[in-house]
Design a protein around this motif. Sequence first.
Motif, PDB file in Angstrom:
ATOM      1  N   SER A 155      13.456  87.914 -55.255  1.00  0.00           N
ATOM      2  CA  SER A 155      14.025  86.568 -55.180  1.00  0.00           C
ATOM      3  C   SER A 155      15.347  86.456 -55.927  1.00  0.00           C
ATOM      4  CB  SER A 155      13.031  85.533 -55.721  1.00  0.00           C
ATOM      5  OG  SER A 155      11.878  85.469 -54.907  1.00  0.00           O
ATOM      6  N   LYS A 156      15.637  87.418 -56.771  1.00  0.00           N
ATOM      7  CA  LYS A 156      16.917  87.435 -57.472  1.00  0.00           C
ATOM      8  C   LYS A 156      18.025  88.015 -56.610  1.00  0.00           C
ATOM      9  CE  LYS A 156      14.644  88.021 -61.971  1.00  0.00           C
ATOM     10  NZ  LYS A 156      14.482  88.917 -63.152  1.00  0.00           N
ATOM     11  N   LYS A 157      17.647  88.623 -55.475  1.00  0.00           N
ATOM     12  CA  LYS A 157      18.631  89.269 -54.602  1.00  0.00           C
ATOM     13  C   LYS A 157      18.816  88.537 -53.278  1.00  0.00           C
ATOM     14  CE  LYS A 157      17.486  93.831 -56.476  1.00  0.00           C
ATOM     15  NZ  LYS A 157      17.011  95.222 -56.168  1.00  0.00           N
ATOM     16  N   PHE A 158      17.794  87.788 -52.847  1.00  0.00           N
ATOM     17  CA  PHE A 158      17.839  87.111 -51.554  1.00  0.00           C
ATOM     18  C   PHE A 158      17.279  85.702 -51.689  1.00  0.00           C
ATOM     19  CE2 PHE A 158      17.051  91.644 -50.881  1.00  0.00           C
ATOM     20  CZ  PHE A 158      18.120  91.996 -50.049  1.00  0.00           C
ATOM     21  N   VAL A 159      17.675  84.826 -50.754  1.00  0.00           N
ATOM     22  CA  VAL A 159      17.152  83.462 -50.742  1.00  0.00           C
ATOM     23  C   VAL A 159      16.141  83.310 -49.614  1.00  0.00           C
ATOM     24  CG1 VAL A 159      19.263  82.510 -51.704  1.00  0.00           C
ATOM     25  CG2 VAL A 159      19.014  82.634 -49.228  1.00  0.00           C
ATOM     26  N   SER A 160      15.247  82.343 -49.768  1.00  0.00           N
ATOM     27  CA  SER A 160      14.252  82.005 -48.735  1.00  0.00           C
ATOM     28  C   SER A 160      13.394  83.197 -48.325  1.00  0.00           C
ATOM     29  CB  SER A 160      14.953  81.425 -47.496  1.00  0.00           C
ATOM     30  OG  SER A 160      15.719  80.287 -47.830  1.00  0.00           O
ATOM     31  N   VAL A 161      13.073  84.070 -49.268  1.00  0.00           N
ATOM     32  CA  VAL A 161      12.267  85.245 -48.930  1.00  0.00           C
ATOM     33  C   VAL A 161      10.828  84.817 -48.656  1.00  0.00           C
ATOM     34  CG1 VAL A 161      13.714  86.820 -50.258  1.00  0.00           C
ATOM     35  CG2 VAL A 161      11.765  85.717 -51.346  1.00  0.00           C
ATOM     36  N   PRO A 162      10.092  85.573 -47.834  1.00  0.00           N
ATOM     37  CA  PRO A 162       8.680  85.253 -47.575  1.00  0.00           C
ATOM     38  C   PRO A 162       7.895  85.160 -48.878  1.00  0.00           C
ATOM     39  CG  PRO A 162       9.453  86.899 -46.021  1.00  0.00           C
ATOM     40  CD  PRO A 162      10.547  86.723 -47.029  1.00  0.00           C
ATOM     41  N   LYS A 163       7.120  84.074 -49.018  1.00  0.00           N
ATOM     42  CA  LYS A 163       6.411  83.826 -50.275  1.00  0.00           C
ATOM     43  C   LYS A 163       5.054  84.524 -50.345  1.00  0.00           C
ATOM     44  CE  LYS A 163       9.404  81.054 -52.220  1.00  0.00           C
ATOM     45  NZ  LYS A 163      10.505  81.207 -51.258  1.00  0.00           N
ATOM     46  N   LYS A 164       4.478  84.888 -49.183  1.00  0.00           N
ATOM     47  CA  LYS A 164       3.157  85.499 -49.177  1.00  0.00           C
ATOM     48  C   LYS A 164       3.122  86.738 -48.300  1.00  0.00           C
ATOM     49  CE  LYS A 164       0.624  81.101 -49.702  1.00  0.00           C
ATOM     50  NZ  LYS A 164      -0.378  80.203 -49.062  1.00  0.00           N
ATOM     51  N   LEU A 165       2.295  87.674 -48.692  1.00  0.00           N
ATOM     52  CA  LEU A 165       1.992  88.841 -47.872  1.00  0.00           C
ATOM     53  C   LEU A 165       0.540  88.713 -47.439  1.00  0.00           C
ATOM     54  CD1 LEU A 165       2.768  91.630 -46.704  1.00  0.00           C
ATOM     55  CD2 LEU A 165       1.932  92.643 -48.835  1.00  0.00           C
ATOM     56  N   ARG A 166       0.317  88.585 -46.139  1.00  0.00           N
ATOM     57  CA  ARG A 166      -1.026  88.437 -45.598  1.00  0.00           C
ATOM     58  C   ARG A 166      -1.575  89.795 -45.163  1.00  0.00           C
ATOM     59  NH1 ARG A 166      -2.546  83.417 -44.451  1.00  0.00           N
ATOM     60  NH2 ARG A 166      -1.015  81.740 -44.634  1.00  0.00           N
ATOM     61  N   CYS A 167      -2.911  89.891 -45.107  1.00  0.00           N
ATOM     62  CA  CYS A 167      -3.518  91.141 -44.661  1.00  0.00           C
ATOM     63  C   CYS A 167      -4.841  90.857 -43.969  1.00  0.00           C
ATOM     64  CB  CYS A 167      -3.746  92.088 -45.837  1.00  0.00           C
ATOM     65  SG  CYS A 167      -4.439  93.695 -45.365  1.00  0.00           S
ATOM     66  N   GLY A 168      -5.014  91.413 -42.769  1.00  0.00           N
ATOM     67  CA  GLY A 168      -6.275  91.363 -42.049  1.00  0.00           C
ATOM     68  C   GLY A 168      -6.788  92.776 -41.850  1.00  0.00           C
ATOM     69  N   ILE A 169      -8.096  92.960 -42.024  1.00  0.00           N
ATOM     70  CA  ILE A 169      -8.683  94.303 -41.992  1.00  0.00           C
ATOM     71  C   ILE A 169      -9.920  94.299 -41.101  1.00  0.00           C
ATOM     72  CG2 ILE A 169      -9.764  96.124 -43.382  1.00  0.00           C
ATOM     73  CD1 ILE A 169      -8.215  95.007 -45.792  1.00  0.00           C
ATOM     74  N   SER A 170     -10.082  95.355 -40.329  1.00  0.00           N
ATOM     75  CA  SER A 170     -11.299  95.509 -39.525  1.00  0.00           C
ATOM     76  C   SER A 170     -11.614  96.985 -39.359  1.00  0.00           C
ATOM     77  CB  SER A 170     -11.140  94.846 -38.153  1.00  0.00           C
ATOM     78  OG  SER A 170     -10.187  95.545 -37.380  1.00  0.00           O
ATOM     79  N   ARG A 171     -12.886  97.268 -39.036  1.00  0.00           N
ATOM     80  CA  ARG A 171     -13.316  98.633 -38.741  1.00  0.00           C
ATOM     81  C   ARG A 171     -13.699  98.734 -37.268  1.00  0.00           C
ATOM     82  NH1 ARG A 171     -17.721 101.234 -42.487  1.00  0.00           N
ATOM     83  NH2 ARG A 171     -17.219 102.916 -41.033  1.00  0.00           N
TER      84      ARG A 171
END
Length: 261
Positions: A155-171
């Motif tokens: 956030s110190k290098k770019f503006v409006s960066v994605p605030k969350k990293l989502r993850c879905g998992i399945s087998r």
Amino acid sequence: MSKFSVKYGNFLDNNSKYTAISEIDLQKFNYSTLNIGQLRNDGNKVESLTAIFDLEGFTNFCNQMEPHLVVPRFLHHFLEWIFKKIASEHIVDLPPRNGKQALYSPLPIYSKFLGDGVLMIWDTDKLQNIEIGNIVVSLKIVCESYATEFLPTISKKFVSVPKKLRCGISRGTVVSLGDGNDFVGPSINLASRLQKIAPNLTFAFSARGFDSDSFLDSQYKKYQTVSLNIRGINGNEEIAYVLKSEAKLLSDEETENIKLI
């Protein structure tokens, strides 16, 4: 996937002007440009764990002024970070021995950039339940570390960066295509849908193939079992695990579709 780049010219016919391509270059336009490999042979089945990461808000980030000056640089930092972070979370806290590093579980056999996230596939054929559970625990830490570790710095290098990293998992079973350059299977579709089941749920994995034996008690108690309907999946209803800390944030409207069990 690869680019199709040829030289075009002009084709004049009476008063009409067309784009022209050489006959040799025209023959080059076929599915080999996808770089999948030979599809005449049967695909290989792989018992797998699929994880799909998604950067929430990446589209808005790309819509800022002069995106060509910031998007590639952001992705460079993000992709470098996530691969290093996943690798580090697999490492057992023991010094290397005879040039080898101990891991809680193997690393993914396949990774693919999806434009706003990453697809990763692990081969689980010979893994014990606890090793498969270790992968889930590692990926949960990665998602949490995005907000606490990566986001404050980027956030110190770019503006409006994605605030969350989502993850879905399945087998489930996936099938390799061509030379193993791509994979298909319903578990990939399920993982994609699990990473976006609700705004307040950033981490979810299908209950199919998981139970309490897959985790240490200290880890298992962090998850809440839920029942939900997922469009595009046979039967629609799925049982999944989400984080208890996030399940508490579900709105009344969201709990109409996501039932806590």
